[in-house]
Design a protein around this motif. Structure first.
Motif, short mmCIF file in Angstrom:
data_model
loop_
_atom_site.label_atom_id
_atom_site.label_comp_id
_atom_site.label_asym_id
_atom_site.label_seq_id
_atom_site.Cartn_x
_atom_site.Cartn_y
_atom_site.Cartn_z
N SER A 115 58.08 6.80 70.53
CA SER A 115 58.64 7.42 69.33
C SER A 115 59.02 8.87 69.59
N LEU A 116 59.95 9.36 68.79
CA LEU A 116 60.38 10.75 68.85
C LEU A 116 59.61 11.53 67.78
N MET A 117 58.89 12.56 68.20
CA MET A 117 58.08 13.35 67.28
C MET A 117 58.77 14.68 67.01
N VAL A 118 59.19 14.88 65.75
CA VAL A 118 59.79 16.13 65.30
C VAL A 118 58.71 16.92 64.58
N LEU A 119 58.56 18.19 64.93
CA LEU A 119 57.44 19.00 64.44
C LEU A 119 57.92 20.17 63.59
N SER A 120 57.17 20.42 62.51
CA SER A 120 57.32 21.65 61.72
C SER A 120 55.96 22.32 61.65
N VAL A 121 55.93 23.64 61.84
CA VAL A 121 54.67 24.39 61.79
C VAL A 121 54.84 25.58 60.86
N GLY A 122 53.87 25.74 59.94
CA GLY A 122 53.89 26.90 59.06
C GLY A 122 53.63 26.53 57.62
N SER A 123 53.05 27.45 56.89
CA SER A 123 52.84 27.27 55.46
C SER A 123 54.09 27.73 54.72
N SER A 124 54.03 27.75 53.38
CA SER A 124 55.22 28.07 52.57
C SER A 124 56.35 27.12 52.96
N PHE A 125 56.16 25.84 52.62
CA PHE A 125 57.04 24.80 53.12
C PHE A 125 58.50 25.01 52.74
N ARG A 126 58.76 25.53 51.54
CA ARG A 126 60.15 25.75 51.17
C ARG A 126 60.77 26.84 52.04
N THR A 127 60.05 27.95 52.22
CA THR A 127 60.56 29.03 53.06
C THR A 127 60.85 28.54 54.47
N LYS A 128 59.99 27.68 54.99
CA LYS A 128 60.17 27.17 56.35
C LYS A 128 61.23 26.08 56.43
N GLY A 129 61.78 25.66 55.28
CA GLY A 129 62.88 24.70 55.30
C GLY A 129 62.45 23.27 55.50
N VAL A 130 61.24 22.90 55.07
CA VAL A 130 60.78 21.52 55.25
C VAL A 130 61.69 20.55 54.50
N ASP A 131 62.19 20.94 53.33
CA ASP A 131 63.13 20.08 52.60
C ASP A 131 64.41 19.86 53.40
N ARG A 132 64.89 20.90 54.05
CA ARG A 132 66.08 20.77 54.90
C ARG A 132 65.80 19.81 56.06
N SER A 133 64.61 19.92 56.64
CA SER A 133 64.25 19.04 57.75
C SER A 133 64.17 17.58 57.31
N LEU A 134 63.59 17.34 56.14
CA LEU A 134 63.50 15.97 55.63
C LEU A 134 64.87 15.36 55.45
N ARG A 135 65.79 16.13 54.91
CA ARG A 135 67.16 15.61 54.71
C ARG A 135 67.83 15.32 56.05
N ALA A 136 67.62 16.20 57.03
CA ALA A 136 68.22 15.97 58.35
C ALA A 136 67.68 14.71 58.99
N ILE A 137 66.39 14.46 58.84
CA ILE A 137 65.79 13.25 59.42
C ILE A 137 66.29 12.00 58.70
N ALA A 138 66.41 12.09 57.37
CA ALA A 138 66.89 10.93 56.61
C ALA A 138 68.32 10.57 56.98
N ARG A 139 69.10 11.53 57.47
CA ARG A 139 70.50 11.28 57.79
C ARG A 139 70.74 11.01 59.27
N LEU A 140 69.66 10.82 60.03
CA LEU A 140 69.83 10.44 61.43
C LEU A 140 70.47 9.06 61.52
N PRO A 141 71.17 8.78 62.61
CA PRO A 141 71.64 7.41 62.82
C PRO A 141 70.48 6.43 62.73
N LYS A 142 70.74 5.25 62.21
CA LYS A 142 69.68 4.31 61.89
C LYS A 142 68.76 4.03 63.08
#
Length: 306
Positions: A115-142
């Motif tokens: 599996s491919l493991m994509v990592l995010s580190v840090g608190s203040s999830f909105r500031t760190k762009g976790v929502d942006r990361s989730l959208r990018a992962i959801a839009r990966l090729p199937k």
């Protein structure tokens, strides 16, 4: 008292730790003009000018070249007052790790070696762009999305982001671990650090990842993003931010054999670059200013006595 050091901008400081961005530049770049005239912001700007302005004489401890340029451009601050510090990464926590640490992290999370493991580190999830990361992962090729697991290490309110992951149909591929002391093992276990932060004065986690050989995808407005560019250790998402561009960068990175090249570049760069001596350099500036103040005080005493 020989030297007064402040971590907030205020009058009378001998040394100021500039951990926050230049407010005048930030308001000019990001806020509507009328905000500058609110009493709160007028007060903060006035305090900032006492530290950064041409009439001030405080020594400025600055974290990044971009912030140094913004302060100089906004206030015309003299170069000899601005001290650009190296990063202060704890060399005892990051670097070569105990064998098997990364494998145990994957076992704990139920992520297999294929599996491919994509990592995010840090608190203040909105500031760190976790929502942006989730959208990018959801839009990966199937096919890539089926192989990808997203791991978020840090403290914060997870509820909003778990709901978003569910709406994006990737809830089963997202892991929130909370704060961890073994974050270095997460860096070594992952395939990419994804850090599309909305704002970041410095960004120590970028360097922590690089020291551990982890390729980085980061928004270019993060203070330490220039290290990623100089090292050739990953990809920078342009500012102003565009979600589609981040989607493309992540998809390309997960399908690209360049990750091994980025890893080697990161390790080579970190071996050749001072990323650890922030505290020593800051102490040098503080001690030098204290000695200068004491000398000036002694000189004034002599003049009064004569």
């Amino acid at each position: 008292i020989d030297c007064l050091v402040g971590f907030n901008k205020m009058a009378g400081l001998d040394v100021c730790w500039c951990g926050d961005p230049c407010l005048a530049a930030k308001l000019r770049e990001e806020k509507a003009l009328p905000v500058r005239w609110l009493p709160r912001y007028r007060t903060y700007l006035r305090l900032e000018e006492t530290v950064f302005g041409r009439d001030g004489d405080a020594e400025l401890l600055i974290l990044t070249e971009s912030e140094q340029e913004r302060i100089a451009q906004q206030y015309g601050t003299a170069d000899d007052r601005m001290h650009l510090l190296p990063a202060g990464i704890d060399s005892t926590r990051f670097g070569p790790g105990a064998a098997g640490g990364e494998a145990s992290i994957r076992r704990e999370l139920g992520i297999d070696s294929t599996s491919l493991m994509v990592l995010s580190v840090g608190s203040s999830f909105r500031t760190k762009g976790v929502d942006r990361s989730l959208r990018a992962i959801a839009r990966l090729p199937k096919t890539t999305r089926r192989l990808t697991e997203f791991v978020v290490v840090g403290n914060g309110d997870q509820r909003r982001f778990r709901r978003l992951a569910e709406r994006l149909s990737i809830g089963d591929r997202v892991h929130f671990t909370g704060g961890r002391d073994d974050v270095a093992d997460f860096y070594r276990a992952a395939d990419v650090l994804l850090h599309p932060a909305r704002t970041e004065t410095a960004g120590h986690i970028l360097l922590e990842a690089m020291i551990c050989g982890l390729p980085v995808i980061v928004t270019e407005n993060c203070g330490y993003a220039f290290h990623v560019r100089r090292a050739g250790a990953g990809l920078l998402c342009p500012h102003p931010f565009g979600q589609r561009r981040l989607d493309q960068l992540l998809a390309g990175a997960l399908c690209d054999s360049d990750r091994d090249h980025w890893k080697k570049n990161a390790l080579d760069y970190c071996e050749q670059t001072d990323l650890h001596s922030m505290v020593d350099r800051a102490a040098d500036v503080i001690v030098a200013r204290a000695e200068r103040n004491r000398f000036d005080g002694s000189l004034q005493e002599l003049r009064r006595a004569s």
